[in-house]
Design a protein around this motif. Structure first.
Motif, PDB file in Angstrom:
ATOM      1  N   GLN A 189       0.833  -1.202   0.000  1.00 24.60           N
ATOM      2  CA  GLN A 189       0.000   0.000   0.000  1.00 24.60           C
ATOM      3  C   GLN A 189       0.869   1.254   0.000  1.00 24.60           C
ATOM      4  O   GLN A 189       0.475   2.300   0.495  1.00 24.60           O
ATOM      5  N   GLY A 190       2.069   1.144  -0.529  1.00 22.21           N
ATOM      6  CA  GLY A 190       2.994   2.265  -0.569  1.00 22.21           C
ATOM      7  C   GLY A 190       3.716   2.456   0.753  1.00 22.21           C
ATOM      8  O   GLY A 190       3.595   1.647   1.672  1.00 22.21           O
ATOM      9  N   SER A 191       4.470   3.531   0.846  1.00 20.95           N
ATOM     10  CA  SER A 191       5.249   3.814   2.046  1.00 20.95           C
ATOM     11  C   SER A 191       5.256   5.304   2.343  1.00 20.95           C
ATOM     12  O   SER A 191       5.447   6.130   1.433  1.00 20.95           O
ATOM     13  N   GLU A 192       5.067   5.641   3.602  1.00 20.84           N
ATOM     14  CA  GLU A 192       5.128   7.045   4.014  1.00 20.84           C
ATOM     15  C   GLU A 192       6.524   7.638   3.833  1.00 20.84           C
ATOM     16  O   GLU A 192       6.672   8.862   3.755  1.00 20.84           O
ATOM     17  N   VAL A 193       7.527   6.789   3.767  1.00 20.91           N
ATOM     18  CA  VAL A 193       8.879   7.282   3.496  1.00 20.91           C
ATOM     19  C   VAL A 193       8.918   7.935   2.114  1.00 20.91           C
ATOM     20  O   VAL A 193       9.493   9.014   1.928  1.00 20.91           O
TER      21      VAL A 193
ATOM     22  N   THR B 202       1.950   6.644  -1.154  1.00 19.24           N
ATOM     23  CA  THR B 202       0.727   5.958  -0.707  1.00 19.24           C
ATOM     24  C   THR B 202      -0.537   6.464  -1.385  1.00 19.24           C
ATOM     25  O   THR B 202      -1.574   5.828  -1.307  1.00 19.24           O
ATOM     26  N   GLY B 203      -0.498   7.601  -2.025  1.00 18.25           N
ATOM     27  CA  GLY B 203      -1.689   8.197  -2.613  1.00 18.25           C
ATOM     28  C   GLY B 203      -2.013   7.667  -3.996  1.00 18.25           C
ATOM     29  O   GLY B 203      -1.414   6.690  -4.472  1.00 18.25           O
ATOM     30  N   PRO B 204      -2.944   8.320  -4.682  1.00 20.01           N
ATOM     31  CA  PRO B 204      -3.381   7.848  -6.005  1.00 20.01           C
ATOM     32  C   PRO B 204      -2.295   7.888  -7.065  1.00 20.01           C
ATOM     33  O   PRO B 204      -2.410   7.220  -8.095  1.00 20.01           O
ATOM     34  N   ALA B 205      -1.234   8.656  -6.827  1.00 20.05           N
ATOM     35  CA  ALA B 205      -0.136   8.697  -7.798  1.00 20.05           C
ATOM     36  C   ALA B 205       0.764   7.479  -7.700  1.00 20.05           C
ATOM     37  O   ALA B 205       1.567   7.227  -8.601  1.00 20.05           O
TER      38      ALA B 205
END
Length: 204
Positions: A82-86, A109-112
């Motif tokens: 689900q992506g990473s905040e890093v 983590t967003g739509p991009a």
């Protein structure tokens, strides 16, 4: 992990890819077929995968566009499913972009991010993620909500459709050389499930 797989009777293909030079889609289109071809050349009929970090997204993307004959089980280690905040915090900065390249920017983590475009998995998948960080990653870990391995939040390693999920006291960078991680990966490849502590048959 490669020697352990070979000793267990598998014919591994250790496939690398230039993530600092190209997108996840481009890497998936070359690395996955190359690895499968190396396995076929060793006589493999069933193709299992063990991935680390971004490698899990390469496989998910590839399988969203193509089919692998004889597809077996998959173990993902520390995947940013689900992506990473890093990436949210650092993508676009000179140092991050130089180290991680175009693929690193896709881990937001967003739509991009590429994770937002990939749906549930449709193959037997066991995920192992960690909840410890190295000293070097401690600054990054502070940017990630909740338990994390220094790069990926425990909850962001999950993906819809997974078969099993295991959190171990390991860090992102070195989890693939941890003996417990290797043992659990082999367990999933053999049986389709991890050994959990609450399982009375689980080995120490």
């Amino acid at each position: 992990i490669e020697p352990a797989l070979r000793e267990a009777g598998y014919a591994p293909a250790n496939t690398d890819y230039p993530s600092e030079e190209q997108t996840i889609e481009a890497s998936a289109g070359t690395a996955i077929p190359r690895g499968v071809g190396q396995c076929r050349a060793q006589g493999a009929g069933t193709i299992h995968f063990v991935t680390h970090s971004m490698g899990g997204l390469l496989l998910r993307y590839y399988l969203s566009t193509a089919r692998i004959e004889g597809m077996g089980r998959v173990v993902m280690l520390g995947p940013p499913n689900q992506g990473s905040e890093v990436a949210d915090a650092l993508a676009g900065t000179a140092l991050y972009d130089r180290i991680n390249g175009p693929a690193g920017a896709q881990l937001v983590t967003g739509p991009a991010g590429i994770a937002a475009r990939l749906g549930p998995v449709g193959f037997p998948l066991g995920i192992i993620t960690g909840n410890e960080a190295t000293a070097i990653d401690s600054v990054l870990a502070a940017r990630i909500p909740g338990e994390n391995d220094g790069k990926v939040a425990v909850e962001r390693a999950r993906v819809a459709g997974m078969s099993d999920f295991l959190v171990l006291p390991v860090n992102h960078t070195f989890m693939m050389v941890n003996e417990v991680v290797i043992g659990q990966a082999l367990q999933f490849l053999r049986s389709g499930a991890f050994l959990h502590e609450e399982d009375p048959a689980a080995a120490p």
